[in-house]
Every structure is written in C-alpha cells, then in structure tokens.
Scaffold this active site. Structure first.
Site, PDB file in Angstrom:
ATOM      1  N   CYS A   1      -3.933   7.410   5.549  1.00 14.93           N
ATOM      2  CA  CYS A   1      -3.794   7.041   4.143  1.00 14.93           C
ATOM      3  C   CYS A   1      -5.067   7.323   3.358  1.00 14.93           C
ATOM      4  O   CYS A   1      -5.038   7.388   2.135  1.00 14.93           O
ATOM      5  CB  CYS A   1      -3.420   5.572   4.023  1.00 14.93           C
TER       6      CYS A   1
ATOM      7  N   GLU B   1       0.881  -1.169   0.000  1.00 16.51           N
ATOM      8  CA  GLU B   1       0.000   0.000   0.000  1.00 16.51           C
ATOM      9  C   GLU B   1       0.913   1.211   0.000  1.00 16.51           C
ATOM     10  O   GLU B   1       1.662   1.436   0.952  1.00 16.51           O
ATOM     11  CB  GLU B   1      -0.903   0.007   1.230  1.00 16.51           C
TER      12      GLU B   1
END
Length: 491
Positions: free
Chosen positions: A272, A235
């Site tokens: 995020c 990620e």
C-alpha cells in the site's frame, strides 16, 4: 489499497453471524472490565500461539498467496510483534487519557467533580487485506488494537486466503479462551454478503477495513447508513508521491534510481506504500538511470487471479493517455505473472488529467512525472489525492519549503530519506492520510491505532465505589493522568 476478490469457499449464514455477534456482545463487558495485566496477558497468549504454529501457518499462506516463505515468516513476526506492542500499550496506560477535575464550589459556575477516561466501544468488525495475510488480516493490526482497547472482534476473512484465515482464527480464538478470555472474543465470517451484514449488525460498534477504494466506499456507506451509524476506519488507496529535486539527482541519482526500482517492485508492487508517482526534473537524466535498473528487475505472480488479470488493464488505462510513454520494462514474466514497468508523463498532463494519471494501479508499476519548473511541479502536486506517504529527496541548499507544505497536506507520513515501502510498528508511527488514503484522521499501524476503538466517558460526582478502578485515586497515583490541568506521569 488492494483489489479484492469475490469468491470464497464458505459463506457465513445470517443465523451464524447473529450467533457470533451475540457472543461478542456478551464478551464485550468482560473485556472492558479487565485490568491491564490480564488484558495484556491475553494479547501475549495470542502472539505466543501464532509463533508456536508458524510452520503450519506459513505453509498454508504460501499456497494461497504466493508470497514466499521468507516474506511470510517475517510477516508473522510483525504480527506477533504488534500484539506484544499493544500489550505494553495497555500496561503503560496513557491510552486511557485519564483526566480529573476536582470539585470547586467557588468557581463560576460551581464546578462538579469530573473524571474522564476512554473505554472500549464494543464489538468491532475487521475486514482482512489480501496483500498482508497476517499483519493486516485475522490477527493483524486492526484486531490487535481493537482487542487492546477492550473489544471483542469479528473478522471478515479475505477470499484470497480463506484456509489461512480459518486456521489463524481458530488458533487465536483458542489461545484467548485458554488464557482466560471469554468465549466470543474472536470470530470469523466468510463471504461478501456476510461482510455486508456484519458492518450493519446492531451489535457491531466500529469497523476497520483495508482494501480497495470501491469495496471500502461501499462498506463505508453501509456503516454510515445504519439507523445507528458507526465509525468506519478504512484504508482504501494511495499513490504515495515522491519529489526528487535536480540537486538530489546530481548528487545521488544512481542510488535514488536503484532505490526506486527496489521499492516499487517490492512484493511485486503490492504494498500500500508503493511509490506510484515520482516527480523528477526534466532533462536531468533520471529516467535513463531508472531504466537501467528496471531492466533487471523481476516481477512475479500476484496475490490472486483477479489481481493478476486487472494489472494489464491498469497499465493499458495509463498508456492510453497521450502524454504517457514507456520508459522500461523489467525482466520478462512467466504466464500468470506481472512484469515490472516504468512509465513517464509530463507534469502538465498530470495537473490536467489526475483522474486518469493518478489512479492507483496495484502491481509493479510506477509513473515518472517530468517537471521543468517549480510552478509545474506545484500545480501537479496539488492534483495528487490524499496518500499514506509522501517522500522528498532534496539537498541542503534546496528551497523546498513550499513543496514540503503541499506534501504535508497530502500525506500522513513524510519521508526525507529512503523509500516508503516499510512501515515500522512503533509508538510514533502514523499509517493513514487524507481521503482516499483513509476515511478518518487515525492510523492503522502503531500504538495510537488503539484510539479508533475507544470512546470517552465522564463520571460526574461519582461515589468512589462506583468508579472504574483506573479512575480511583489509588490507581491514578501509578498511572499517567491529568488532574486540574496538571500532567502526572504516574509511577
């Protein structure tokens, strides 16, 4: 997703790493062979141990990350909740994808008996994140899902919280062994060199990463460049686009503006899923509404000194574009802290210079992008890179089918209410997206995160005594499976 630091208090040597990897390799067959009840009990033992040490762990985490006790206690709860969720995933059994085709000698060509399942890949490397020192770190989602899949884990500690990483690893490793898991079930390495060596070690069969685009890409290349390439589930970065229609501004502009400010400043902009770019109708007054709420928004210290130093540079990089202007600043920040800032640009500029205007800036900043027509909006949206989330705020009469189609292509989770800075850990959650959000099609949050650390194997015409327990007819009778194309739910 985050900016990483490069210094740690300890560096794991090559000899130490090799010993840990060999211990993990020895533990892997034991993990694969465990029955569901046993493996679930090991996961719950790890969760119980973390809960029992919450006061100690939160105190260390607060010293190292500056995130505050309230946030950190909640994150421990999320972390232990993930472990317990995966215990139920293991017990429920559908993650194994058990599938049987009975032999049929009359078929053309004749069909043998085939029994298929998913099984653990082997030792997994996990790279911790800076911004979630529990939930995406030593005992976080990657570790929980890898263990649930039946794999030992070696964690690369994040340099932003080394003491917390060491203590968490010690607590979880001890809890696993005390519950009956083998030595080598969980280990920790520290230092950039050790991380590079870890992803290249022949015992490691897969890796999970949460961090920066640059750091993740480097490790991705190392994993792919091995003599035996392994999957790397990274990620890496996400701007999380938001589209607000004129009708939505007219109907609930003030609430949307307040929600946006709360979302992009949550955790001092270090999530995020922060909404980093927001497409707003030109002339609707939304910038003014946001400015009013942003003026009272507080910033704060960022996770590490390096992240703190990088934030002003990121703002300067955006402001250097001729289309960018400052909409508002938040409350003045103390030295060493980040002050919230709202910027604006026009959609044509974003479509022309996405490499500048759509680069993720880690911290409390968001970019409002003005559009004056559907054509401008669509052109700018097409320039948005793959993201973890996309949000659409519209009203019932809006024609948003084309916008929704683009957002669905660009993101792994599409929201129609609220804001993306909150990721529920559930069976149906997906936390991933097209590159550069992630390096794969899989999720790092939720029950199906387990799929990353499993591989399929088929047994053809196997004697029942040599089949894995879960593929024998007695077990299949109580487990979800498909037989000759027909789905059976078990009992």
């Amino acid at each position: 997703m985050t900016t990483t630091t490069t210094t740690t208090t300890t560096t794991t040597t090559t000899t130490e790493l090799d010993a840990l990897a060999q211990a993990a390799a020895a533990a892997a067959p034991i993990w694969r062979a465990t029955d569901a009840a046993t493996r679930a009990s090991w996961l719950r033992a790890a969760a119980d141990a973390l809960d029992a040490h919450i006061d100690e762990l939160v105190a260390i985490a607060d010293e190292e990350t500056r995130l505050g006790e309230t946030r950190l206690r909640g994150e421990v709860g999320r972390t232990t909740g993930q472990l317990r969720l995966f215990a139920t995933v293991v017990e429920e059994g559908s993650y194994l994808e058990l599938t049987v085709d009975d032999a049929d000698p009359t078929a053309t060509p004749p069909r043998p008996e085939l029994r298929r399942m998913l099984t653990g890949v082997g030792p997994v490397a996990v790279f911790s994140a800076s911004n979630f020192p529990f939930a995406f770190s030593v005992a976080g989602g990657d570790t929980a899902s890898a263990l649930a899949a039946g794999n030992p884990v070696i964690v690369k500690a994040h340099s932003g919280h080394p003491r917390l990483s060491e203590r968490t690893a010690a607590i979880v490793a001890a809890a696993l062994v005390e519950a009956g898991a083998p030595e080598g079930s969980l280990a920790l390495v520290e230092g950039r060199e050790a991380g590079n060596a870890l992803v290249q070690h022949p015992s490691i069969q897969a890796a999970g990463f949460t961090g920066s685009l640059g750091g993740g890409r480097a490790l991705f290349d190392l994993a792919s460049g091995r003599p035996d390439p392994i999957p790397f589930y990274g990620e890496l970065g996400s701007v999380n686009p938001v589209v607000i229609t004129p009708a939505a501004v007219a109907a609930r502009g003030e609430a949307l503006a307040q929600g946006l400010v709360g979302s992009f400043t949550l955790g001092v902009g270090q999530f995020c899923t922060k909404p980093g770019v927001v497409f707003v109708p030109e002339g609707a007054g939304f910038e003014h509404l946001v400015a009013g709420f942003a003026a009272g928004a507080a910033g704060g210290p960022l996770l590490t000194d390096r992240i703190t130093a990088a934030f002003p540079s990121g703002i300067e990089h955006l402001e250097a574009d001729p289309s960018v202007s400052v909409v508002a600043h938040g409350l003045p920040a103390e030295a060493g802290s980040a002050q919230p800032v709202v910027l604006s640009a026009d959609a044509a500029a974003v479509a022309a210079r996405p490499e500048t205007l759509l680069e993720e800036c880690f911290g409390p900043v968001t970019l409002l992008v003005r559009y004056s027509s559907d054509e401008e909006l669509h052109a700018a949206l097409e320039a948005v890179p793959g993201s973890l989330t996309a949000t659409l705020h519209s009203e019932s009469g809006d024609d948003v089918a084309d916008v929704l189609e683009v957002l669905t292509r660009k993101a792994g989770r599409v929201l129609f209410a609220g804001w993306p800075t909150g990721v529920a850990v559930t069976w149906s959650q997906h936390h991933g997206g097209p590159w550069p959000a992630t390096t794969s099609l899989h999720t790092s949050v939720g029950a199906t995160a387990i799929r990353r650390f499993l591989r399929p194997v088929v047994f053809q015409d196997a004697p029942e005594s040599l089949l894995p327990e879960v593929l024998r007819d007695e077990s299949l009778a109580r487990l979800p499976h498909r037989r000759n194309g027909v789905l059976h739910t078990g009992r």
